[in-house]
Design an enzyme around this catalytic site. Structure first.
Site, PDB file in Angstrom:
ATOM      1  N   ASP A 451     -69.990 -80.054  64.414  1.00 54.97           N
ATOM      2  CA  ASP A 451     -70.921 -78.999  64.827  1.00 54.97           C
ATOM      3  C   ASP A 451     -72.093 -79.637  65.567  1.00 54.97           C
ATOM      4  O   ASP A 451     -72.236 -80.860  65.581  1.00 54.97           O
ATOM      5  CB  ASP A 451     -71.377 -78.265  63.556  1.00 54.97           C
ATOM      6  CG  ASP A 451     -72.233 -77.059  63.867  1.00 54.97           C
ATOM      7  OD1 ASP A 451     -72.090 -76.488  64.960  1.00 54.97           O
ATOM      8  OD2 ASP A 451     -73.057 -76.698  63.006  1.00 54.97           O
ATOM      9  N   GLU A 454     -73.479 -80.215  71.145  1.00 53.45           N
ATOM     10  CA  GLU A 454     -73.693 -79.909  72.578  1.00 53.45           C
ATOM     11  C   GLU A 454     -74.292 -81.092  73.336  1.00 53.45           C
ATOM     12  O   GLU A 454     -73.994 -81.211  74.532  1.00 53.45           O
ATOM     13  CB  GLU A 454     -74.582 -78.668  72.705  1.00 53.45           C
ATOM     14  CG  GLU A 454     -73.917 -77.397  72.235  1.00 53.45           C
ATOM     15  CD  GLU A 454     -73.677 -77.362  70.720  1.00 53.45           C
ATOM     16  OE1 GLU A 454     -74.531 -77.878  69.980  1.00 53.45           O
ATOM     17  OE2 GLU A 454     -72.633 -76.834  70.312  1.00 53.45           O
ATOM     18  N   ASP A 529     -72.037 -69.487  66.664  1.00 51.38           N
ATOM     19  CA  ASP A 529     -72.854 -68.564  65.870  1.00 51.38           C
ATOM     20  C   ASP A 529     -72.877 -67.150  66.449  1.00 51.38           C
ATOM     21  O   ASP A 529     -73.818 -66.750  67.138  1.00 51.38           O
ATOM     22  CB  ASP A 529     -74.268 -69.131  65.735  1.00 51.38           C
ATOM     23  CG  ASP A 529     -74.263 -70.444  64.974  1.00 51.38           C
ATOM     24  OD1 ASP A 529     -73.214 -70.768  64.370  1.00 51.38           O
ATOM     25  OD2 ASP A 529     -75.279 -71.138  64.992  1.00 51.38           O
TER      26      ASP A 529
END
Ligand code: GLC
Length: 855
Positions: A451, A454, A529
């Site tokens: 997670d 990015e 999300d």
């Protein structure tokens, strides 16, 4: 709230939800110069231009051509991409012809016409000479800095772009994870991996970058993969009605052109070039449950206990960031999880595997002055880390962390506070990171959830704080502008390769949020999300479909939505989508409503149970379709246009989807809705619930109270099902029931795929394919089972064939010998006829069989 505050809030909402504003980035760019000379090599032609530019056209396959251009300089010798899996291609037949106007390169399938002045490229069908795709203007670059207004790092590169003629009927698909409709025509998109919680339709960019799209016009499809990891832009006719354009803030003009004409063929080639999804363990298709966060261990056990007590299927439980010591990756919090191995063993005995989250941020923690031992323990993940944190120490000592151009350590802020990021472009750092996963595997963890990759940095989510961060990048020492979008790909690669090394007899299972093209080689994904809203549920269909059209097959989103307050109806309808998505995981934010299947009462729980049980019954079918995706690149979760490319009713249909070729799903995506219109393509269709037959090529209205998701089986399909179970492996697939759905010729077929479900032996032929074909005959039908292919041996079991049958079956023979009545439902061989159907049970001995059923 006063007026100015209100308008400020509105502005913030608009800014947060809207995508990037379209800029016609090709304006003001300089065209590449005209061709002055060329040189031909074995599989390429290099064109030299009057302005010193170079263009290289490489012929990789009859339907795959690479175009590479440098502006006002020669092409660099260095040619490297993290996305590409296949670098050497077998020689193919091709030919170069010089014409007065330029050049024609032909392969068996493509004709590439290159005009000399100006330099324009056109792709045509080699046989019909029809134009498939053509430059609207020459390839371009930013010679005067006019585009620097949109540049993240003007020092890192020069804007490069391409503009292709836009067809009046042209449709666009792909670009991976985009919060947008299926057909991207008139859309404008930016690729810059971004942590975007609570994104809604139109938000762009979001987490992933897959700069690959498929164009479709008049039944003919082509693909373009713009392999450039800088921030890139795609404009499918938003700025202009004349062209569709793509560009990037640096790097090379470097694209691959794929010719179909079928979309499936393009996906096959694209995933040959960038790699295909290895098969995950079969249990990854099982139901998964997550929460931010389940702790302590007794809470995790309670969730599993509830699942089992309520007779709800479950295969995986996820542990979010709270299992760690102060968010230190590769550690366990011993107060919350005193004995992680004991916990994972206990859950495994109940059929449940544990997955742990692993974020890229390594807590920045120089050892305390009174730290006694230097990470001496054998199992540092279980030792207290408050004085000295072994992962930070090792990373720092070995120079594995990212640094700024000044040489200073880069210190972003994530969950642990100040942190360090690994330079995953360093091969040694990838190996080290992969090996660290011992801290999980030794404690019985079965898969890893990546997670925040990015990479998210709370200091500045746009990447501004990372601008001068340098990565090794195979010796190029390039900056963030180039490396941001590949960070997650390389982290997933490090993870995957680590799991493969640590447990070579098991298939790695990795889940990621961010990605770049090629991610499917290392990781499955979920869509980050989302919100618990009906709009987001509706959006999930085109998002899953588009991911599938971009090489990523194993996709899903947090069932019920991650942020905000859901309810029983929304959760039930969400399961009616996700029970047929590859990744089926309920997950919820820390402060959100509890959302496990039972949290809204027995009524909803009962319906959710029914669909989860159906998912497990369908495992033989789902696994067969998943293996097809692994082998061919054609995804499991499909838009109708992929199966019915010539049917123009499907070009923008994204409130229905198909699973493989055979199941059509038309979920309810709004509250209080109890019926809907469904488009069925040409052919025969059967209602999954009850078997009613429909003729397609039209819209139908279908009832869909909350208990029902409209589900149709294609005439001609045979759906293999197994017994109901509560986790993968609880029972053998015995019997495998083949539900036969004849087409209008009375024919149906399937090829069931099976293997051991956990080991990589399937790569070495240890699998089994069973082909079943059905044809009608005078007053009956014939079922042919071909000899099993492959060396995998399932345990002894029955095959059961269930087929519609008019009248009563009076004789049934197996390989010429009469079969007795009985069998079906019990464990004996035989047949049963009645109520418009016949069921026939035989032993599966892997040999060829012929069953003849007659009135
Ligand atoms: C991110 C993830 C979410 C997770 C949370 C805490 O928001 O997308 O799934 O629960 O971080 O780790």
């Amino acid at each position: 709230m006063n007026k100015s505050l209100l308008s400020l809030c509105c502005l913030v909402i608009v800014l947060c939800s809207a995508g990037a504003e379209a800029q016609d980035f090709v304006q003001g760019l300089e065209p590449i110069g005209s061709v002055s000379s060329f040189t031909k090599a074995d599989a390429s032609v290099t064109f030299n231009c009057e302005d010193g530019s170079q263009v290289r056209v490489s012929i990789l396959a009859p339907d795959l051509i690479r175009v590479r251009a440098s502006f006002r300089k020669s092409l660099p010798a260095r040619d490297h991409s993290w996305a590409i899996a296949k670098e050497s291609w077998d020689a193919v037949r091709w030919n170069l012809r010089e014409t007065p106007a330029g050049f024609v390169i032909t392969t068996d399938e493509l004709e590439m016409v290159i005009s000399r002045k100006p330099l324009l490229i056109e792709f045509r069908d080699a046989k019909t000479h029809h134009v498939i795709n053509a430059d609207e203007r020459p390839m371009m670059f930013d010679a005067r800095g006019v585009n620097t207004g949109m540049m993240f790092d003007p020092k890192a590169g020069t804007f490069v772009a391409c503009a292709k003629k836009l067809g009046f009927d042209e449709h666009f698909y792909g670009l991976g994870e985009k919060a947008a409709h299926l057909d991207k025509r008139r859309g404008y998109f930016v690729n810059w991996n971004s942590d975007t919680p609570a994104y809604t339709e139109g938000k762009d960019p979001i987490y992933q970058t897959i700069p690959f799209y498929i164009g479709l016009q008049h039944d003919v499809a082509y693909g373009i993969f713009f392999d450039n990891s800088y921030r890139s832009y795609f404009d499918f006719g938003r700025s202009s009605q004349a062209y569709a354009s793509f560009g990037a803030e640096g790097g090379e003009m470097n694209y691959y052109f794929f010719y179909g004409p079928s979309m499936k063929k393009i996906l096959g080639r694209y995933t040959e070039l960038t790699g295909r999804m290895p098969l995950p363990p079969m249990w990854a298709l099982g139901n998964q449950q997550s929460r931010w966060g389940y702790y302590p261990d007794t809470m995790a056990e309670e969730v599993v206990r509830q699942y089992r007590e309520r007779d709800l299927p479950l295969d995986v439980l996820h542990l979010d960031i709270d299992y760690m010591q102060g968010y230190r990756v590769f550690t366990w919090n011993r107060e919350r999880f005193p004995n992680p191995k004991e916990l994972t063993d206990k859950l495994r005995q109940q059929g449940v595997k544990v997955i742990t989250i692993v974020d890229p941020g390594v807590k920045y923690q120089p050892p305390a002055s009174d730290a006694k031992v230097e990470d001496a323990t054998e199992k540092p993940e279980l030792a207290p880390q408050d004085k000295s944190y072994y992962v930070f120490n090792q990373g720092l000592k070995n120079n594995y962390f990212q640094k700024r151009q000044s040489g200073q350590l880069f210190i972003p802020k994530v969950w642990p506070g100040e942190s360090a990021f690994v330079d995953f472009t360093l091969p040694d750092a990838r190996r080290w990171w992969g090996d660290l996963h011992r801290a999980y595997l030794d404690n019985g963890v079965a898969g890893i959830w990546n997670d925040m990759n990015e990479p998210s940095d709370f200091v500045d989510q746009t990447g501004g704080n990372q601008r001068d961060v340098v990565s090794y990048d195979e010796g190029e020492n390039s900056t963030h502008a180039k490396n941001r979008n590949v960070f997650a790909l390389l982290m997933a690669r490090a993870t995957y390769e680590g799991l493969e090394r640590l447990a070579p007899d098991k298939r790695p299972y990795v889940i990621t949020r961010a990605a770049y093209a090629g991610i499917q080689r290392y990781s499955t994904m979920w869509t980050g999300d989302t919100t618990s809203t009906w709009d987001t549920l509706a959006l999930s269909i085109p998002v899953f479909q588009t991911l599938g059209l971009s090489g990523e097959t194993f996709v899903g989103s947090d069932v019920g939505g991650f942020i905000g307050r859901g309810n029983g109806e929304l959760l039930t309808r969400a399961y009616q989508v996700s029970f047929l998505a590859p990744f089926c995981r309920n997950h919820k934010v820390i402060d959100g409503y509890d959302q496990e299947p039972w949290r809204f009462g027995k009524y909803y729980e009962g319906i959710i149970r029914k669909y989860l049980k159906l998912r497990y019954r369908l495992l033989p079918f789902l696994y067969t379709v998943l293996e097809e995706a692994h082998r061919t690149g054609v995804p499991l979760f499909r838009p109708l246009v992929l199966n019915y490319q010539t049917d123009e009713n499907t070009v923008n249909l994204d409130d229905e989807f198909m699973v493989g070729d055979d199941l059509l799903v038309a979920p309810i995506l709004q509250p209080n809705q109890t019926s809907r219109m469904v488009y069925l393509p040409e052919g025969v269709w059967y209602d999954f619930h009850g078997g009613k037959k429909f003729t397609g090529g039209t819209m139908i209205r279908i009832d869909a109270p909350l208990e029902v998701v409209p589900l149709f089986i294609r005439g001609g399909a045979i759906i293999p099902e197994g017994p109901e179970m509560n986790y993968v492996g609880e029972k053998p697939f015995d019997p495998v029931t083949f539900y036969i759905h004849p087409d209008d010729q009375g024919k149906a077929s399937t090829t069931l795929y099976e293997d051991d479900g956990t080991s990589p032996n399937y790569r070495r032929g240890v699998y089994r394919r069973t082909r079943v074909e059905v044809a009608t005959a005078d007053k009956g039908l014939d079922i042919t089972v071909s000899p099993a292919e492959g060396s995998y041996q399932p345990s002894a079991r029955k095959f059961l064939f269930v087929t519609p049958f008019e009248g009563t079956a009076r004789t049934v023979t197996l390989d010429g010998k009469p079969l007795g009545a009985g069998g079906v439902g019990g464990q004996s061989v035989g047949y049963h006829s009645g109520k418009g159907a016949v069921g026939i049970a035989i032993e599966d001995d892997g040999r060829a069989h012929k069953i003849v059923v007659r009135q």
